[in-house]
Design a protein around this motif. Sequence first.
Motif, PDB file in Angstrom:
ATOM      1  N   LEU A 149       2.472   4.431  -2.459  1.00  0.00           N
ATOM      2  CA  LEU A 149       3.486   4.640  -1.370  1.00  0.00           C
ATOM      3  C   LEU A 149       3.398   6.098  -0.561  1.00  0.00           C
ATOM      4  O   LEU A 149       3.898   6.319   0.384  1.00  0.00           O
ATOM      5  CB  LEU A 149       4.927   4.635  -2.156  1.00  0.00           C
ATOM      6  CG  LEU A 149       5.188   3.281  -3.031  1.00  0.00           C
ATOM      7  CD1 LEU A 149       6.380   3.244  -3.705  1.00  0.00           C
ATOM      8  CD2 LEU A 149       5.371   2.299  -1.633  1.00  0.00           C
ATOM      9  N   ILE A 150       2.721   7.030  -1.151  1.00  0.00           N
ATOM     10  CA  ILE A 150       2.506   8.290  -0.606  1.00  0.00           C
ATOM     11  C   ILE A 150       1.365   8.162   0.563  1.00  0.00           C
ATOM     12  O   ILE A 150       1.744   8.957   1.569  1.00  0.00           O
ATOM     13  CB  ILE A 150       2.222   9.349  -1.523  1.00  0.00           C
ATOM     14  CG1 ILE A 150       3.556   9.490  -2.634  1.00  0.00           C
ATOM     15  CG2 ILE A 150       1.768  10.709  -1.099  1.00  0.00           C
ATOM     16  CD1 ILE A 150       2.946  10.588  -3.706  1.00  0.00           C
ATOM     17  N   PHE A 151       0.359   7.611   0.245  1.00  0.00           N
ATOM     18  CA  PHE A 151      -0.688   7.451   0.913  1.00  0.00           C
ATOM     19  C   PHE A 151      -0.704   6.555   2.313  1.00  0.00           C
ATOM     20  O   PHE A 151      -1.272   6.815   3.316  1.00  0.00           O
ATOM     21  CB  PHE A 151      -1.848   7.467   0.189  1.00  0.00           C
ATOM     22  CG  PHE A 151      -2.385   8.428  -0.576  1.00  0.00           C
ATOM     23  CD1 PHE A 151      -2.230   9.780  -0.273  1.00  0.00           C
ATOM     24  CD2 PHE A 151      -3.121   8.001  -2.002  1.00  0.00           C
ATOM     25  CE1 PHE A 151      -2.690  10.646  -1.324  1.00  0.00           C
ATOM     26  CE2 PHE A 151      -3.289   9.140  -2.850  1.00  0.00           C
ATOM     27  CZ  PHE A 151      -3.264  10.511  -2.499  1.00  0.00           C
ATOM     28  N   PRO A 157       5.816  -2.414   2.449  1.00  0.00           N
ATOM     29  CA  PRO A 157       6.881  -2.857   1.405  1.00  0.00           C
ATOM     30  C   PRO A 157       6.319  -2.576  -0.071  1.00  0.00           C
ATOM     31  O   PRO A 157       5.275  -2.655  -0.207  1.00  0.00           O
ATOM     32  CB  PRO A 157       6.563  -4.291   1.526  1.00  0.00           C
ATOM     33  CG  PRO A 157       6.298  -4.424   3.028  1.00  0.00           C
ATOM     34  CD  PRO A 157       5.385  -3.364   3.088  1.00  0.00           C
ATOM     35  N   LEU A 158       7.299  -2.193  -0.816  1.00  0.00           N
ATOM     36  CA  LEU A 158       7.058  -2.007  -2.032  1.00  0.00           C
ATOM     37  C   LEU A 158       6.609  -3.283  -3.011  1.00  0.00           C
ATOM     38  O   LEU A 158       5.525  -3.176  -3.792  1.00  0.00           O
ATOM     39  CB  LEU A 158       8.455  -1.649  -3.029  1.00  0.00           C
ATOM     40  CG  LEU A 158       8.403  -1.187  -4.460  1.00  0.00           C
ATOM     41  CD1 LEU A 158       7.432  -0.270  -4.697  1.00  0.00           C
ATOM     42  CD2 LEU A 158       9.843  -1.059  -5.239  1.00  0.00           C
ATOM     43  N   LEU A 159       6.764  -4.474  -2.757  1.00  0.00           N
ATOM     44  CA  LEU A 159       6.445  -5.565  -3.243  1.00  0.00           C
ATOM     45  C   LEU A 159       4.953  -5.736  -3.146  1.00  0.00           C
ATOM     46  O   LEU A 159       4.021  -6.095  -3.979  1.00  0.00           O
ATOM     47  CB  LEU A 159       7.179  -6.921  -2.985  1.00  0.00           C
ATOM     48  CG  LEU A 159       6.710  -8.003  -3.718  1.00  0.00           C
ATOM     49  CD1 LEU A 159       6.752  -8.089  -5.232  1.00  0.00           C
ATOM     50  CD2 LEU A 159       7.503  -9.349  -3.279  1.00  0.00           C
ATOM     51  N   THR A 160       4.536  -5.574  -2.011  1.00  0.00           N
ATOM     52  CA  THR A 160       3.098  -5.440  -1.388  1.00  0.00           C
ATOM     53  C   THR A 160       2.185  -4.524  -2.332  1.00  0.00           C
ATOM     54  O   THR A 160       1.241  -4.914  -2.689  1.00  0.00           O
ATOM     55  CB  THR A 160       2.801  -5.546   0.031  1.00  0.00           C
ATOM     56  OG1 THR A 160       3.670  -6.407   0.752  1.00  0.00           O
ATOM     57  CG2 THR A 160       1.501  -5.443   0.487  1.00  0.00           C
ATOM     58  N   VAL A 161       2.799  -3.247  -2.610  1.00  0.00           N
ATOM     59  CA  VAL A 161       1.983  -2.328  -2.935  1.00  0.00           C
ATOM     60  C   VAL A 161       1.843  -2.521  -4.476  1.00  0.00           C
ATOM     61  O   VAL A 161       0.994  -2.280  -5.131  1.00  0.00           O
ATOM     62  CB  VAL A 161       2.639  -0.876  -2.957  1.00  0.00           C
ATOM     63  CG1 VAL A 161       2.183   0.211  -3.613  1.00  0.00           C
ATOM     64  CG2 VAL A 161       2.542  -0.534  -1.386  1.00  0.00           C
ATOM     65  N   LEU A 176      -1.920  -9.653  -0.986  1.00  0.00           N
ATOM     66  CA  LEU A 176      -0.975 -10.022  -0.025  1.00  0.00           C
ATOM     67  C   LEU A 176      -1.606  -9.539   1.360  1.00  0.00           C
ATOM     68  O   LEU A 176      -0.797  -9.056   2.226  1.00  0.00           O
ATOM     69  CB  LEU A 176       0.539  -9.461  -0.152  1.00  0.00           C
ATOM     70  CG  LEU A 176       0.918  -9.975  -1.668  1.00  0.00           C
ATOM     71  CD1 LEU A 176       2.533  -9.519  -1.518  1.00  0.00           C
ATOM     72  CD2 LEU A 176       1.166 -11.534  -1.684  1.00  0.00           C
ATOM     73  N   ASN A 177      -2.837  -9.788   1.479  1.00  0.00           N
ATOM     74  CA  ASN A 177      -3.537  -9.468   2.743  1.00  0.00           C
ATOM     75  C   ASN A 177      -3.343  -7.880   3.187  1.00  0.00           C
ATOM     76  O   ASN A 177      -3.239  -7.634   4.156  1.00  0.00           O
ATOM     77  CB  ASN A 177      -3.055 -10.019   3.997  1.00  0.00           C
ATOM     78  CG  ASN A 177      -3.383 -11.772   3.827  1.00  0.00           C
ATOM     79  OD1 ASN A 177      -4.402 -12.177   3.189  1.00  0.00           O
ATOM     80  ND2 ASN A 177      -2.570 -12.550   4.479  1.00  0.00           N
ATOM     81  N   THR A 179      -5.419  -5.446   1.183  1.00  0.00           N
ATOM     82  CA  THR A 179      -6.450  -4.541   0.894  1.00  0.00           C
ATOM     83  C   THR A 179      -7.069  -4.094   2.098  1.00  0.00           C
ATOM     84  O   THR A 179      -7.599  -2.993   2.368  1.00  0.00           O
ATOM     85  CB  THR A 179      -7.354  -5.397   0.134  1.00  0.00           C
ATOM     86  OG1 THR A 179      -6.755  -5.900  -0.967  1.00  0.00           O
ATOM     87  CG2 THR A 179      -8.794  -4.443  -0.510  1.00  0.00           C
ATOM     88  N   PRO A 180      -7.470  -4.997   3.181  1.00  0.00           N
ATOM     89  CA  PRO A 180      -8.102  -4.430   4.429  1.00  0.00           C
ATOM     90  C   PRO A 180      -7.814  -3.264   5.267  1.00  0.00           C
ATOM     91  O   PRO A 180      -8.305  -2.553   5.878  1.00  0.00           O
ATOM     92  CB  PRO A 180      -8.230  -5.830   5.217  1.00  0.00           C
ATOM     93  CG  PRO A 180      -8.119  -6.953   4.226  1.00  0.00           C
ATOM     94  CD  PRO A 180      -7.071  -6.364   3.145  1.00  0.00           C
ATOM     95  N   THR A 181      -6.075  -3.163   4.960  1.00  0.00           N
ATOM     96  CA  THR A 181      -5.684  -2.182   5.684  1.00  0.00           C
ATOM     97  C   THR A 181      -5.196  -0.888   5.084  1.00  0.00           C
ATOM     98  O   THR A 181      -4.811   0.342   5.672  1.00  0.00           O
ATOM     99  CB  THR A 181      -4.040  -2.558   6.110  1.00  0.00           C
ATOM    100  OG1 THR A 181      -3.450  -2.982   4.883  1.00  0.00           O
ATOM    101  CG2 THR A 181      -4.259  -3.852   6.800  1.00  0.00           C
ATOM    102  N   LEU A 182      -5.720  -0.679   3.762  1.00  0.00           N
ATOM    103  CA  LEU A 182      -5.621   0.442   2.922  1.00  0.00           C
ATOM    104  C   LEU A 182      -6.272   1.669   3.408  1.00  0.00           C
ATOM    105  O   LEU A 182      -7.300   1.689   4.101  1.00  0.00           O
ATOM    106  CB  LEU A 182      -6.319   0.141   1.522  1.00  0.00           C
ATOM    107  CG  LEU A 182      -5.505  -0.780   0.548  1.00  0.00           C
ATOM    108  CD1 LEU A 182      -6.311  -0.906  -0.719  1.00  0.00           C
ATOM    109  CD2 LEU A 182      -4.334  -0.418   0.198  1.00  0.00           C
ATOM    110  N   THR A 183      -5.694   2.700   3.445  1.00  0.00           N
ATOM    111  CA  THR A 183      -6.116   3.989   3.906  1.00  0.00           C
ATOM    112  C   THR A 183      -7.247   4.521   2.844  1.00  0.00           C
ATOM    113  O   THR A 183      -7.376   4.126   1.668  1.00  0.00           O
ATOM    114  CB  THR A 183      -5.226   5.300   3.938  1.00  0.00           C
ATOM    115  OG1 THR A 183      -4.635   5.458   2.541  1.00  0.00           O
ATOM    116  CG2 THR A 183      -3.813   4.894   4.937  1.00  0.00           C
ATOM    117  N   GLU A 184      -8.005   5.525   3.382  1.00  0.00           N
ATOM    118  CA  GLU A 184      -9.133   5.911   2.435  1.00  0.00           C
ATOM    119  C   GLU A 184      -8.839   6.501   1.227  1.00  0.00           C
ATOM    120  O   GLU A 184      -9.290   6.147   0.204  1.00  0.00           O
ATOM    121  CB  GLU A 184      -9.913   7.150   3.274  1.00  0.00           C
ATOM    122  CG  GLU A 184     -11.280   7.506   2.558  1.00  0.00           C
ATOM    123  CD  GLU A 184     -12.410   6.407   3.006  1.00  0.00           C
ATOM    124  OE1 GLU A 184     -13.301   6.231   2.227  1.00  0.00           O
ATOM    125  OE2 GLU A 184     -11.961   5.515   3.951  1.00  0.00           O
TER     126      GLU A 184
END
Length: 227
Positions: A149-151, A157-161, A176-177, A179-184
């Motif tokens: 939630l910080i990064f 959305p909290l549920l997605t995290v 929930l689709n 993973t591909p959008t995660l920051t480093e």
Amino acid sequence: MPIITLNTKIVIYTTSILLFVGWVVFFITEYNNTMVEHTTIIGKLTNAAFSSVSPRTAGFNVIDYSKMTIPSLLFVIFLMWIGASPASTGGGIKTSTFALATLNIFAVARGKSRIEIFGKRISSESTSRAFAILCISLIVIGFSIMALLIFEPKGTPLLTVAFECFSAYSTVGLSLNFTPTLTEPSKYVIILVMFIGRIGMLNLMIGLLRQINHQFYEYPKENILIN
């Protein structure tokens, strides 16, 4: 004649209950949602059964989880957290751990000092280990959710995290689709959570902190007030 141990009975009963409850829950919550494309009742029942099994073991999905209802997603998180059975390649806290924690709650509520089931008594060491694994898993997942939630960008959305972190800890592979959008930095957090979930934080702590027991004394016993 093969001897069925207490561990086997607990695993079989717990797994059966989880599969049946998951089957019913997904059939009810997704009947008019992701199961609309199935025109026959057999297709809907099969889809519900598969959705009940997959989060605890393989992590395969035949539907888009991002289209699931919130009650279904919450139950998927619950199943991912429990995971597979002990001595398997699956992740999660394991069915026996969840079963012991649940049985201990009923034992305490009944005023019993130990867990008794199927004519056997569960050792206090097993109960203590189960609760340690349960607590450590929630602590690790909680910190990973806070980190993501910080990064991640504001408004994620909290549920997605939470879904992503529970899936990582139990090494399930569902998403929930997201993973591909995660920051480093978030990717490193997920990698660490997957490693801890696979090896087991309790096993790591035992390996690092355990000392040879040379204590030939005992301190006075004291009860702590717990509401």
